[in-house]
Design an enzyme around this catalytic site. Structure first.
Site, mmCIF file in Angstrom:
data_model
loop_
_atom_site.group_PDB
_atom_site.id
_atom_site.type_symbol
_atom_site.label_atom_id
_atom_site.label_comp_id
_atom_site.label_asym_id
_atom_site.label_seq_id
_atom_site.Cartn_x
_atom_site.Cartn_y
_atom_site.Cartn_z
ATOM 1 N N ASP A 11 49.516 35.275 22.810
ATOM 2 C CA ASP A 11 49.392 36.738 22.775
ATOM 3 C C ASP A 11 50.474 37.468 23.549
ATOM 4 O OD1 ASP A 11 47.830 37.828 25.635
ATOM 5 O OD2 ASP A 11 47.927 35.686 25.225
ATOM 6 N N SER A 20 48.012 26.323 29.009
ATOM 7 C CA SER A 20 47.673 27.531 29.760
ATOM 8 C C SER A 20 48.276 27.489 31.154
ATOM 9 C CB SER A 20 46.143 27.663 29.867
ATOM 10 O OG SER A 20 45.778 28.693 30.759
ATOM 11 N N ASP A 71 47.190 29.108 23.459
ATOM 12 C CA ASP A 71 47.035 29.793 24.729
ATOM 13 C C ASP A 71 45.563 30.197 24.797
ATOM 14 O OD1 ASP A 71 47.870 31.325 27.121
ATOM 15 O OD2 ASP A 71 47.381 33.046 25.859
ATOM 16 N N GLY A 121 52.877 32.626 35.052
ATOM 17 C CA GLY A 121 52.133 31.955 36.108
ATOM 18 C C GLY A 121 52.092 32.786 37.369
ATOM 19 N N ASP A 146 43.963 32.778 27.658
ATOM 20 C CA ASP A 146 43.770 34.154 28.121
ATOM 21 C C ASP A 146 44.461 35.141 27.196
ATOM 22 O OD1 ASP A 146 42.317 33.980 30.734
ATOM 23 O OD2 ASP A 146 44.005 32.693 31.235
ATOM 24 N N ARG A 181 42.895 35.341 45.082
ATOM 25 C CA ARG A 181 42.804 35.842 43.708
ATOM 26 C C ARG A 181 41.901 34.957 42.867
ATOM 27 N NH1 ARG A 181 43.437 35.624 38.386
ATOM 28 N NH2 ARG A 181 43.062 33.424 38.793
#
Length: 238
Positions: free
Chosen positions: A168, A110, A10, A49, A12, A74
């Site tokens: 994480d 991701s 992953d 997501g 982020d 965003r």
């Protein structure tokens, strides 16, 4: 001779310190559109997501006109205001280099969109070490559904027993678990305790995992041993 194996990363909250920034970008976009949504509401959903986040926060489909506008705004806010602030966690590149040195292939799975993922990998300083990657465009459903991880597994062409996920959030753990893939979790993304309980090991951050690499599941798997001696299926040769 070791069996072929890989680590699915992953990004982020795992390689880069970006979870709070993603949450704030969503809050800013919601605010511009007239929605009063707090940071505290959004932050626990980072790692899923955008489709799932929009559905949970506003009951809005990402594919709707309003959902598409919010998601697009965003992305713009994150790209313009927050991406420049993203930093890799200490010794992130060294960890990924160590993973490669131990004989693992490196993939990324991701929920970010492709353009953003490429920028984040550059920020992490590991873009040249990643052999294959999957983003939101490679999967119909985002984490914690397993589609993005499954797409990475398909590209690698390896069985679940030869793979380990490094993430994480509990969404990483659940997505990998649904495919029978073990997960090593890092606390640096903001999660700890019971939400990460299904991980086979938990470390503070990339630096902590690097410092304990040899005795970690990744280090143990890379060492010659008799199949099954460690008592857990992930360590056995596939």
């Amino acid at each position: 001779m070791t069996d072929d194996r890989a680590v699915i990363l992953d990004v982020d909250g795992t390689l880069v310190d970006s979870n709070d920034l993603h949450a704030q970008a969503w809050v800013d976009a919601f605010c511009e559109a007239g929605h009063e949504v707090t940071f505290e509401t959004v932050r626990p959903l980072i790692g899923k997501g955008g489709d799932k986040l929009l559905a949970e926060v506003l009951d809005v489909e990402e594919s709707s006109a309003h959902g598409e506008a919010l998601s697009r705004r965003r992305d713009e806010i994150f790209q313009e205001l927050y991406l420049p602030q993203v930093r890799a966690f200490p010794r992130t590149r060294e960890l990924v280099e160590r993973i490669c040195q131990a004989g693992y292939r490196v993939a990324v799975a991701s929920s970010s969109k492709r353009e953003q993922l490429d920028a984040l990998l550059t920020r992490a300083g590991v873009a040249d070490l990643v052999q294959t990657s999957t983003s939101s465009s490679d999967a119909e459903r985002s984490k914690p559904d397993p589609d993005i991880v499954a797409a990475a597994q398909e590209k690698l062409g390896l069985p679940a027993s030869a793979l380990c996920m490094l993430g994480d959030t509990p969404y990483d753990v659940k997505a990998a678990q649904r495919l029978g893939i073990a997960t090593i979790a890092l606390r640096c993304g903001g999660w700890s305790g019971p939400p990460l309980a299904e991980a086979i090991a938990v470390y503070e951050d990339p630096e902590d995992l690097l410092a304990h690499f040899d005795e970690s599941p990744l280090g143990i798997r890379s060492q010659p041993h008799e199949a099954g001696e460690n008592g857990t299926s992930w360590f056995r040769s596939s």
